[in-house]
Structures are given as structure tokens and as C-alpha cells.
Design an enzyme around this catalytic site. Structure first.
Site, PDB file in Angstrom:
ATOM      1  N   ASP A   1     -40.546  41.567  53.544  1.00  0.00           N
ATOM      2  CA  ASP A   1     -39.150  41.508  53.131  1.00  0.00           C
ATOM      3  C   ASP A   1     -38.920  41.769  51.649  1.00  0.00           C
ATOM      4  O   ASP A   1     -37.781  41.978  51.235  1.00  0.00           O
ATOM      5  CB  ASP A   1     -38.546  40.159  53.525  1.00  0.00           C
ATOM      6  CG  ASP A   1     -38.306  40.062  55.031  1.00  0.00           C
ATOM      7  OD1 ASP A   1     -38.186  41.124  55.667  1.00  0.00           O
ATOM      8  OD2 ASP A   1     -38.239  38.950  55.565  1.00  0.00           O
TER       9      ASP A   1
ATOM     10  N   TYR B   1     -32.453  37.093  60.140  1.00  0.00           N
ATOM     11  CA  TYR B   1     -33.077  35.786  59.915  1.00  0.00           C
ATOM     12  C   TYR B   1     -32.636  35.160  58.599  1.00  0.00           C
ATOM     13  O   TYR B   1     -32.418  35.847  57.597  1.00  0.00           O
ATOM     14  CB  TYR B   1     -34.605  35.895  59.950  1.00  0.00           C
ATOM     15  CG  TYR B   1     -35.169  35.580  61.313  1.00  0.00           C
ATOM     16  CD1 TYR B   1     -35.115  34.296  61.827  1.00  0.00           C
ATOM     17  CD2 TYR B   1     -35.740  36.570  62.102  1.00  0.00           C
ATOM     18  CE1 TYR B   1     -35.620  34.000  63.092  1.00  0.00           C
ATOM     19  CE2 TYR B   1     -36.246  36.286  63.367  1.00  0.00           C
ATOM     20  CZ  TYR B   1     -36.178  34.996  63.848  1.00  0.00           C
ATOM     21  OH  TYR B   1     -36.664  34.699  65.094  1.00  0.00           O
TER      22      TYR B   1
END
Length: 786
Positions: free
Chosen positions: A395, A483
């Protein structure tokens, strides 16, 4: 939806049991505090709001920033002027088209060398120069490349040079996913697909990507196709098709395309449609008459993918939940981003690339940790369909810092928390991106004792002593696509520091087929959610009584010896400890083994107590996970830090991070290769040590993950615990304890912090958050002008 005020009513219930042989006491104090409306406040006009109490808090940006403080507005303005004035950079402005152009991808604080910072902090030396790290993507030049440079000194920059330890020029195709990858590519893709598949989408899915009103299909989700999986050293990305409803990842359709990027041009290389792959859109159209037909979802408050409140409400749930109160005001102080709480002090910031970072963590004036910070979040998926199968994310490629967005009082953090904004310099704006409410800071009564003992019997002393566990929590939440990751740094009064990560948010839905059953469960009509793993990596630069530290493992072994107290001369087995100094980096690359339980302790060999014990801290990893992928295969090298639950290396300026934003594409020649930190196998005895901690969880989604995954069971943490560092529990100073002892036929109740009849001096004020977001919605949601 403000928190309102609360009454100061409380119910005190105590029962004293006296007997001939012992004196005992059971005391229960129950404080029930409700969120009352403003009428209750008027009923108690003599009780002030808590914010009226003088607080030692200053959030204003300093004109003389400290060494750890993020770039200031003044510094960013000067940095921007410098970059755009240099002809050798030839930069386009953020508003311009960046295809085949040179532009600033991001800029943030560049930390000085640790030795300079320590000299400044501990020896009152000169503060090191303030500098910025800048990443420039150079698409215009014939030799397209990426440059990482350091610019300084701020706020009057006059020089720039390559970032130490990083190649002066990096391959252009390593670049992270940029705004163009999501914006212009998706726009062009939408037009191309619509021209070929518009009618087919309406027939198969009851919608289309254009001319669809408020019932559209959309390309929003994208997953990079690593060279390790594609077999070519090229930049490729899968784009998924979903229904454009809340929330889109739970409404996939069985259609995706693989797009290749070639010299500023894009090309559709593979089409996935109805469980089959095709080379072109035209070829895929041949199976359209056999597609599984679906209708556009019925969108209402009861749609399974929405987070609207629904379901029968029990009577008790109609009452308001308990809330926290600070009866005498805040017990911590804040100046800028420097915090002092009880015996703790620390600084914090949000790194644009890596997320939350905490520095110079001290307890009672002694540094325990120089640097504690998130390095990477990774999610590796599984599946039959290629877009799901190859969805392996690091990420930092998305920039973790700007993903930290507005925290909501009363849900994300308690109403009484303090909130802090952050600033980022990215490709999207010439001015710094200011994000509201990114951090919250609050003291929390955990509702459990940090210590207690009740000796009821007179023969055992007849006393009770216990202490409520009030801690300070620094929290941020980053939302990366579907998320949400909650990160807490928890400071306990007994010298313990806990770092915690929790996952919540939406699972990634996949169009269901029988081929997906071995990867996960069907959780709704047409939808499966497949197994995946979440992993976090943290850097912990320990300084236990200075920078000269050792790493020792205390193994728990079994001793079997003759039992001389046995009439049969039997053997007796028991546990014993065996101490081992870990002397090299390879030996310190730790993989957990249930057959060999061990403590991991760190100390300065020159500091011992009168018994010869080293004043140490122990690291306890409570979030360990086995990373199951074979080493060296596919994208595993991109997360080679996950091979180890902990690893210990020597501190080096060129080994500042375990991962980089280039890991989606640089797998064959990583910009940051963590394994190399270990492979040089240097001595770690009496050195400045860095611990790299990996935590993770295997997630097999189930129906209760709808609409979103809840946090219970998803929390991972590691703890730094004093280990012979103090002579006793250092929280013995605390006035939060209660002691009860006999006194001539009755008892003394000692509440050190207050007398039993003391009253709160304030009630919590109504939060202004909900009024503020009505005036400025961009605090919490993207707006058309944001």
C-alpha cells in the site's frame, strides 16, 4: 449527533462484611454517565464545560519547527518555488497533463542522520538543517526516469542532491500508480469498452458504463499486474468492472481488462468475461449470448452492501451508550506535535509515503525508542479469476499518509479526544493538501485493572489494592480503497508501550463461480469473497540506555534430572532458562518456533542493577503470522520482510525503510531489498540496533463480514515491556490506585487521587464536529470543490 452533556449523578454501592476471624470488604463503584441534551446542562449551571478548564495545549504551527516536525506552510511554499524555478527539472504544474511530462509526485520531511539528531537533542548541539525529500517523475526526457532528491536548507533552499542510499535515477516504469493511471486511463477505457460492449452490458448486467443515468457500471478498482506474475518487465494493470452503488467492491460483475502501458499509450491486452479470457473485445463478444444475466441492484437502505442502520432494535439499545469524561481536564500536554503524558514524552508525524511515525519516545526522561513507524501494509489475495488472483498490494505504492482522512468523534475516537490535521505535497495540488482530523489523542480508562490484589483473610493481611488502567492513545486510521486500518500507539503508566493494528472495512468481492470455491465462500448472490492475508511491518529503532545495545534471547528449555527427593529415585522434569547473545544479523532473523519458546530482550551491556541484571526491554510480538508463499516466487520478494516475525539489524542511514513505493513493479531489481539488510550478516553486539516487526492475519471472509469486517478478532499488536529496567513497577507513583485496609472494626478507603465525596468539576462539552462538517463538508467527505 453531538455528544451533548452528561449529568453528574452517580450511584455508590458498598457492602461491608465483618466476621469473627476476618475482616473483608467488597466495594463496587459504578458510575453511569449518560449523554444528556442541553436541558440537563441548564439544570446544572454551576458546572462548567471541561474545555473551560485551563489546558496546556498548543496546536499552532511553529515558526521554528523541531527536528521531527512535518514541513510547515512556509517551508512548503519555499520548496515549491525552488523546484519550479530550476530549469533542469522542467516541471509541469499539477493542473497540467502529466503524460510524458516531468512532475513532482510527492514531497515530505527528510530526516537528518540520527547521529546529528542525537547530538542536538542530548548534547544541545546545533539543530540539523531542515530538508525535504522530493520524488520527481521525469516522463519528458528521452531517458525517462524517477529521481529522489533532498532539497534544503528550509525555509531558504539553496541546494539539492540525490537521496543517500538510493540510485540517482530509477526506471520510469517503477513509478507508483499516478493520478493519470486512475483518471485519464479509466476515462479512455470507459469510452473504448462502451463502444464495443455497451449493448452487451445492458443485456447481461442491466446497465452500462455510459448513458446509464444513475444506474451505471464503473471501472473504479484497479490492481497492478507485477512483472513477477506477467513474466514481462512491463507496466500492466487489471481494471475491474463493478456496479456503481454503495459499496461497489461488493457488486462486481464478471468482466475485467488487462491494460498495458507503452510510452504514454495504453492497450487492452486481455479481456476476462464470463469466466474466460480473450485477446480482444471483439473476440469476447462471441460468448455474449451465453452470459449469466443480472439486474442492477435494488438500492435502498436495506441493500446488504450499505452501512445503513437496519434490523430490530432491542429496548436496551434505545438508551445512550456510556461515554468518557475528564473530570479535571486533560492529564497530558501538547506543544505542536510534542506530547507529555505522566512520565512519557514523544513526538509524532504522518509520513506521506509510509504513514504514522513516532519519535524520541522517553519514559521518565530516558529514551526507550528513537523511531517507531509503520513501513508497509500488504494484502495478498487468491482466486481463479485473474484480477483477483494477482491482486497483491503493497500500500505504500498508494501513499499511505494521504489515505489517513477525517476521524469522527464518538465513533473513531472518544468525544474528549484532541484531533490533529496533516499536510501533504502530492501530484494533485500546487498547495499542500491539508487533511483534517487525521490523528486523535486521548486518555482512556480501559475498564480493567493494570494491577490488583485482594487479600480477604486476616491471616493473609486483610487488604485490597488495585489500580485502574488509564492509558494515553495516539490513533490514526488510513483508508486504502476498501480496507480501513486502525493504528494505535498506547502508552501505559507502568512503562509499557503497545503498538496495535486492526483491520476493518469492506472485503473485496469477486464474481462467483464454482471455480472460486476452493479460495473462499459465496457470501451473497453472484458474489464470493476469497482468502487473503493482511500484513504490517514496523520499524523499531531501540535506544535502551543509549545506542550501544545487545539482543539476547532467553530460551525456555526442559531440564530432566534425578529427583533426590523421590523414594523411587525417579527423574523429574521442569522448565529452565538458557540465555543466548544473538551476535549477527542472520541469527537475528527470527522465525517463530513453538518447540523453542523464547524471550527477546534488548539492553546496554554497561548498565546493570546491583544484582547484575541488565536494564532491558522485552519485545513481545502478539500479532505473528506465518507467511505461506514460497520464498523467491512471484511477488514474495516484494515483501521479503514478511519472512520473519522479527529481524534485528544494525542502524544504517541507507537502510531507513524496509519497503518502498516502487514494490509493485521493481520485483526483479528492488529499490529497497530488505533481505540485503540481513545477508551482509554484520555483528549486532554493542551496536545501534533496529528491530523490524511483522504482524499479520489470515482472513477467510464469511457472511458476518457483511457489510464490513468488524474489528474483534482482527487486532494485532506488539509490546515493549520493561524487563529488569526498573526496581519495581514504575506506576507505583500513580494516584489512580485504591487501597482498602482494616481500621478498628471498620475500614479505611484510600482513594489517592480524590476523597470519596469529591465531585466532578466539569461535564463534557457538546462536540462541535457535526456543526463544523455542515459548514465544511470536505473535513469528512470529498466535495466538488475539494
Amino acid at each position: 449527533m453531538g455528544s451533548g452533556s452528561r449529568s453528574n449523578r452517580c450511584l455508590l454501592f458498598s457492602t461491608v462484611i465483618l466476621s469473627v476471624v476476618c475482616i473483608g470488604l467488597v466495594v463496587a463503584l459504578i458510575v453511569i454517565i449518560f449523554k444528556d441534551d442541553d436541558r440537563d446542562r441548564n439544570a446544572h449551571p454551576k458546572v462548567d464545560d471541561c474545555d473551560v478548564i485551563q489546558q496546556d495545549v498548543s496546536e499552532q504551527e511553529s515558526q521554528n519547527p523541531t527536528v521531527f516536525q512535518d514541513l510547515t506552510e512556509k517551508e512548503i511554499e519555499a520548496l515549491t518555488n525552488y523546484l519550479y524555478s530550476r530549469p533542469e527539472f522542467d516541471l509541469v504544474r499539477p493542473s497540467a497533463n502529466k503524460t510524458n511530462a516531468n512532475f513532482v509526485f510527492m514531497a515530505e520531511l527528510h530526516l537528518p542522520n540520527k547521529s546529528e539528531v542525537i547530538a542536538h537533542l542530548d548534547q544541545r548541539g546545533r539543530q540539523p538543517a531542515r530538508e525535504a525529500k522530493v520524488i520527481i517523475i521525469r516522463g519528458k526526457s528521452s531517458d525517462q526516469q524517477i529521481n529522489e532528491i533532498v532539497v534544503g536548507p528550509l525555509p531558504n533552499p539553496s541546494y539539492h542532491h540525490p537521496v543517500p542510499g538510493i540510485n540517482a535515477s530509477l526506471p520510469y516504469f517503477y513509478r507508483p500508480m499516478t493520478d493519470d493511471d486512475y483518471g485519464s486511463v479509466i476515462a479512455n477505457l470507459t469510452n473504448t469498452v462502451h463502444s464495443e460492449f455497451g449493448d452487451i452490458f445492458r443485456s447481461c448486467y442491466g446497465s452500462s458504463v455510459k448513458d446509464c443515468g444513475d444506474k451505471c457500471l464503473t471501472f473504479v478498482y484497479a490492481s497492478t499486474f507485477s512483472p513477477a506474475s506477467s513474466g514481462t518487465n512491463m507496466r500492466k494493470t487489471w481494471y475491474w468492472l463493478n456496479y456503481d452503488v454503495e459499496y461497489y467492491v461488493l457488486h462486481p460483475v464478471d468482466f475485467s481488462v488487462l491494460v498495458g502501458f507503452y510510452h504514454g499509450q495504453t492497450n487492452i491486452e486481455i479481456v476476462w468475461f464470463q469466466g474466460k479470457q480473450f485477446k480482444t473485445l471483439q473476440e469476447a463478444k462471441t460468448i455474449a449470448p451465453k452470459c449469466t444475466t443480472r439486474s442492477f441492484p435494488v438500492v435502498d437502505r436495506n441493500l446488504f452492501s450499505t452501512m445503513n442502520q437496519r434490523g430490530a432494535v432491542p429496548e436496551a439499545a434505545k438508551k445512550r451508550a456510556p461515554i468518557h469524561v475528564e473530570p479535571d481536564g486533560k492529564r497530558y500536554t501538547v506543544k505542536g506535535r510534542h506530547v507529555h503524558y505522566m512520565k512519557w514524552s514523544f513526538d509524532f508525524r504522518m509520513s506521506t509515503a509510509y504513514g504514522p511515525q513516532v519519535y524520541d519516545i522517553k519514559f521518565d526522561g530516558e529514551r526507550i525508542v528513537y523511531e517507531l513507524g509503520l513501513q508497509e501494509i500488504s494484502v495478498f489475495y487468491t482466486g481463479h479469476s485473474p484480477q483477483q488472483r494477482f491482486s497483491d498490494y503493497m500500500d505504500s505504492a498508494e501513499l499511505i499518509g494521504p489515505s489517513g482522512t477525517g476521524l469522527v468523534p464518538g465513533a473513531d475516537c472518544p468525544d474528549h479526544a484532541m484531533f490533529f490535521d496533516t499536510k501533504h505535497v502530492t501530484e494533485t495540488s500546487e498547495r499542500p493538501l491539508v487533511v483534517k482530523n487525521v490523528f486523535c489523542l486521548f486518555e482512556l480508562n480501559t475498564g480493567e485493572p493494570i494491577r490488583r490484589h485482594h487479600s480477604y483473610s486476616k491471616t493473609e493481611g486483610a487488604f485490597y489494592e488495585g489500580m485502574e488502567n488509564s492509558i494515553l492513545v495516539l490513533r490514526t486510521i488510513v483508508t486504502i480503497e476498501n480496507y480501513d486500518y486502525i493504528f494505535d500507539f498506547k502508552f501505559f503508566q507502568n512503562g509499557v508501550l503497545e503498538t496495535k493494528g486492526m483491520s476493518t472495512g469492506y472485503v473485496l468481492g469477486n464474481a462467483f463461480s464454482e471455480m472460486e470455491r476452493k479460495y473462499g465462500f459465496q457470501i451473497q448472490d453472484f458474489i464470493s469473497a476469497n482468502y487473503h492475508s493482511h500484513m504490517f511491518n514496523f520499524k523499531v529503532d531501540l535506544d535502551i540506555n543509549g545506542t550501544s545495545n545487545r539482543y539476547e534471547m532467553i530460551h525456555v528449555k526442559v531440564e530432566t534430572a534425578t529427583n533426590e527427593f523421590s523414594a523411587n529415585n525417579d527423574n523429574f522434569s521442569q522448565g529452565m532458562i538458557e540465555r543466548e547473545i544473538i551476535d549477527t544479523e542472520k541469527k537475528a532473523a527470527y522465525k517463530f518456533n513453538f518447540e523453542n519458546p523464547s524471550y527477546h530482550v534488548f539492553y546496554n551491556n554497561a548498565t546493570t542493577d546491583k544484582y547484575g541484571n541488565h536494564r532491558a526491554y522485552r519485545l513481545i510480538n502478539q500479532g505473528m503470522m506465518k507467511q505461506i508463499l514460497p520464498e523467491g516466487r512471484n511477488k514474495e520478494p516484494a515483501i521479503n520482510w514478511a519472512r520473519y516475525q522479527t529481524a534485528v539489524t544494525r542502524h544504517k542511514p541507507e537502510e531507513a525503510h524496509s519497503s518502498s513505493m516502487y514494490t509493485e513493479f521493481d520485483v526483479y531489481d528492488p529499490v529497497v531489498n530488505f533481505q540485503r539488510f540481513i545477508d551482509d550478516d554484520e555483528s549486532i553486539v554493542d551496536q545501534d540496533l533496529v528491530v523490524w516487526v511483522t504482524m499479520g492475519v489470515h482472513h477467510i471472509p464469511h457472511k458476518e463480514d457483511l457489510p464490513v469486517t468488524t474489528t474483534p478478532g482482527m487486532g494485532l499488536s506488539f509490546v515493549l515491556q520493561p524487563f529488569n529496567y526498573f526496581d519495581e513497577d514504575p506506576s507505583m507513583y500513580s494516584l489512580d490506585a485504591i487501597r482498602i485496609e482494616p481500621n478498628h472494626g471498620t475500614v479505611n478507603v484510600l482513594k489517592y487521587a480524590q476523597t470519596s465525596g469529591s465531585k466532578m468539576t466539569c461535564v463534557p462539552r457538546k462536540t462541535g464536529f457535526y456543526d463544523a462538517i455542515k459548514v465544511d463538508p470536505s473535513i469528512i467527505l470529498e466535495t466538488t470543490n475539494g
